[in-house]
Design an enzyme around this catalytic site. Structure first.
Site, mmCIF file in Angstrom:
data_model
loop_
_atom_site.group_PDB
_atom_site.id
_atom_site.type_symbol
_atom_site.label_atom_id
_atom_site.label_comp_id
_atom_site.label_asym_id
_atom_site.label_seq_id
_atom_site.Cartn_x
_atom_site.Cartn_y
_atom_site.Cartn_z
ATOM 1 C CB THR A 91 44.653 45.367 56.697
ATOM 2 O OG1 THR A 91 45.077 44.118 56.172
ATOM 3 C CG2 THR A 91 45.116 45.508 58.134
ATOM 4 C CE LYS A 166 47.157 41.953 57.512
ATOM 5 N NZ LYS A 166 48.147 41.129 56.818
ATOM 6 C CE LYS A 234 46.063 49.557 54.745
ATOM 7 N NZ LYS A 234 45.428 48.275 54.811
HETATM 8 P P1 NAP Z 1 45.985 47.334 45.918
HETATM 9 O O1 NAP Z 1 46.633 46.515 44.874
HETATM 10 O O2 NAP Z 1 46.403 48.732 46.133
HETATM 11 O O3 NAP Z 1 44.400 47.332 45.603
HETATM 12 C C1 NAP Z 1 43.513 48.137 46.315
HETATM 13 C C2 NAP Z 1 42.103 47.928 45.792
HETATM 14 O O4 NAP Z 1 41.226 48.794 46.554
HETATM 15 C C3 NAP Z 1 41.939 48.315 44.329
HETATM 16 O O5 NAP Z 1 41.006 47.439 43.738
HETATM 17 C C4 NAP Z 1 41.384 49.744 44.436
HETATM 18 O O6 NAP Z 1 40.647 50.135 43.305
HETATM 19 C C5 NAP Z 1 40.475 49.580 45.627
HETATM 20 N N1 NAP Z 1 40.116 50.867 46.243
HETATM 21 C C6 NAP Z 1 40.938 51.777 46.814
HETATM 22 N N2 NAP Z 1 40.238 52.829 47.279
HETATM 23 C C7 NAP Z 1 38.937 52.572 46.985
HETATM 24 C C8 NAP Z 1 37.728 53.280 47.222
HETATM 25 N N3 NAP Z 1 37.699 54.460 47.850
HETATM 26 N N4 NAP Z 1 36.579 52.704 46.803
HETATM 27 C C9 NAP Z 1 36.588 51.513 46.182
HETATM 28 N N5 NAP Z 1 37.691 50.793 45.922
HETATM 29 C C10 NAP Z 1 38.855 51.321 46.336
HETATM 30 O O7 NAP Z 1 46.052 46.634 47.347
HETATM 31 P P2 NAP Z 1 46.211 45.087 47.746
HETATM 32 O O8 NAP Z 1 47.661 44.794 47.932
HETATM 33 O O9 NAP Z 1 45.377 44.223 46.871
HETATM 34 O O10 NAP Z 1 45.602 45.144 49.235
HETATM 35 C C11 NAP Z 1 44.203 45.152 49.485
HETATM 36 C C12 NAP Z 1 43.978 45.021 50.993
HETATM 37 O O11 NAP Z 1 44.586 43.818 51.458
HETATM 38 C C13 NAP Z 1 44.632 46.170 51.791
HETATM 39 O O12 NAP Z 1 43.815 46.503 52.886
HETATM 40 C C14 NAP Z 1 45.941 45.558 52.250
HETATM 41 O O13 NAP Z 1 46.418 46.177 53.437
HETATM 42 C C15 NAP Z 1 45.536 44.114 52.475
HETATM 43 N N6 NAP Z 1 46.650 43.132 52.358
HETATM 44 C C16 NAP Z 1 47.557 43.212 51.335
HETATM 45 C C17 NAP Z 1 48.578 42.272 51.257
HETATM 46 C C18 NAP Z 1 49.638 42.312 50.171
HETATM 47 O O14 NAP Z 1 50.665 41.628 50.341
HETATM 48 N N7 NAP Z 1 49.473 43.058 49.093
HETATM 49 C C19 NAP Z 1 48.659 41.235 52.198
HETATM 50 C C20 NAP Z 1 47.698 41.165 53.197
HETATM 51 C C21 NAP Z 1 46.693 42.127 53.266
HETATM 52 P P3 NAP Z 1 41.360 50.849 42.045
HETATM 53 O O15 NAP Z 1 41.794 49.727 41.149
HETATM 54 O O16 NAP Z 1 40.316 51.693 41.475
HETATM 55 O O17 NAP Z 1 42.522 51.652 42.595
#
Ligand code: NAP
Length: 293
Positions: A91, A166, A234
């Site tokens: 997102t 979104k 965020k």
């Molecule tokens: P998360 O568990 O915090 O994972 C974030 C991922 O992004 C990790 O693989 C992290 O790598 C990587 N990352 C962060 N900064 C980076 C950078 N500068 N360069 C390269 N990789 C980077 O988050 P998530 O819950 O999976 O969410 C991912 C996305 O989906 C977000 O945008 C979130 O808003 C969206 N989303 C999440 C949900 C939910 O319920 N969780 C639902 C809908 C949408 P590292 O492992 O190295 O930290």
């Protein structure tokens, strides 16, 4: 299909695994070492992951992370070739999305913003809803991949519109949950238990998917992250930024942003966004009793 998947966090790892299970040839890359997906090739860089693939799929934290993975040193851009499609399930900013799409277009690469909703449970079960912006033919190419990870796609319009929609969705999730948490807190302070209030909510017009999903976690006082509070903050900020650019006033969301800011100061950033309840409890000097409490 040959797919590169970047970002193996809470959502990405489960999504990449579902692509493997559906028989796609997947290469994965994650910024920190040690995260892998069984049946996928672990790549050494985004450029390495993307080489020779048809689709580059991203699921990383924020706008800066997407920019880094695509255009940073050893970024996926180096391996882009005519006919490839980039799908971004992070997102991020709609305006940045349009810029990223313009940057890859001269290479004959299409860009489909594909943020999703459904949380960790939906990612694991392959029942996500994808909120999509982009060219219809490019979306058509991606359909087998959406089918492996989700149950439905909703096309909102051209590239960037998926992200716009979104943000409008997460604005509502944040505010519906805030209403629920404030209601529980006031009721508790006035002597009404959540186990008494929640069945009433669910029988009334207040009933909602947000309450249905979050109430069991609140009752268990399980605030481990399904959707981390830092990521909801965020999204609140992205919505407020987009609103400012479009000259839209969102007074409710501005107030909710302050709640999230204080929650982060309190050390709740990596808990679920449901943990904002704990801040309301602290301010009210009351605890919403869980089943075990
Ligand atoms: P998360 O568990 O915090 O994972 C974030 C991922 O992004 C990790 O693989 C992290 O790598 C990587 N990352 C962060 N900064 C980076 C950078 N500068 N360069 C390269 N990789 C980077 O988050 P998530 O819950 O999976 O969410 C991912 C996305 O989906 C977000 O945008 C979130 O808003 C969206 N989303 C999440 C949900 C939910 O319920 N969780 C639902 C809908 C949408 P590292 O492992 O190295 O930290």
């Amino acid at each position: 299909m040959r797919v590169a998947f970047m970002g193996l966090g809470i959502m990405g790892r489960a999504m990449a695994l579902n692509l493997v299970k559906a028989g796609h040839e997947v290469s994965v890359w994650n910024r920190s070492a040690g995260k892998e997906v069984e049946g996928a090739r672990s790549a050494t860089s985004p450029a390495d992951a993307a080489r020779g693939t048809e689709v580059v799929w991203l699921c990383v934290s924020d706008t800066a992370a997407v920019e880094q993975v695509l255009f940073g040193p050893d970024g996926a851009e180096q391996s882009l070739a005519e006919g490839m499609v980039i799908a971004d399930s992070s997102t991020i900013s709609p305006a940045a999305t349009r810029k990223f799409a313009e940057r890859v277009a001269p290479k004959g690469v299409q860009y489909v913003d594909s943020p999703m909703t459904g949380s960790k449970v939906g990612a694991e079960a392959g029942t996500l809803l994808f909120i999509v912006g982009g060219d219809e033919q490019a979306i058509e190419k991606l359909k087998p991949l959406y089918a492996a990870m989700g149950k439905k796609i909703f096309r909102m319009g051209d590239t960037g519109k998926g992200q716009s929609a979104k943000l409008a969705m997460n604005l509502q999730i944040a505010m519906i949950y805030e209403g629920f948490a404030e209601g529980l807190t006031l009721a508790a302070k006035l002597g009404v238990e959540p186990s008494t209030l929640i069945p009433l909510i669910n029988a009334s017009m207040i009933k909602s998917g947000v309450v249905e999903y979050k109430a069991p976690f609140v009752l268990e006082r399980d605030f481990t992250a399904n959707f981390p509070l830092r990521l909801m903050r965020k999204d609140i900020r992205l919505a407020l930024e987009a609103a400012k650019e479009a000259r839209v006033k969102l007074p409710g969301l501005e107030t909710v942003e302050e709640v999230y800011d204080v929650a982060v100061d309190e050390g709740y950033a990596d808990l679920d966004f449901a943990a904002t309840l704990m801040l309301l409890e602290k301010w009210a000097g009351v605890k919403v009793k869980g089943q075990a409490a």
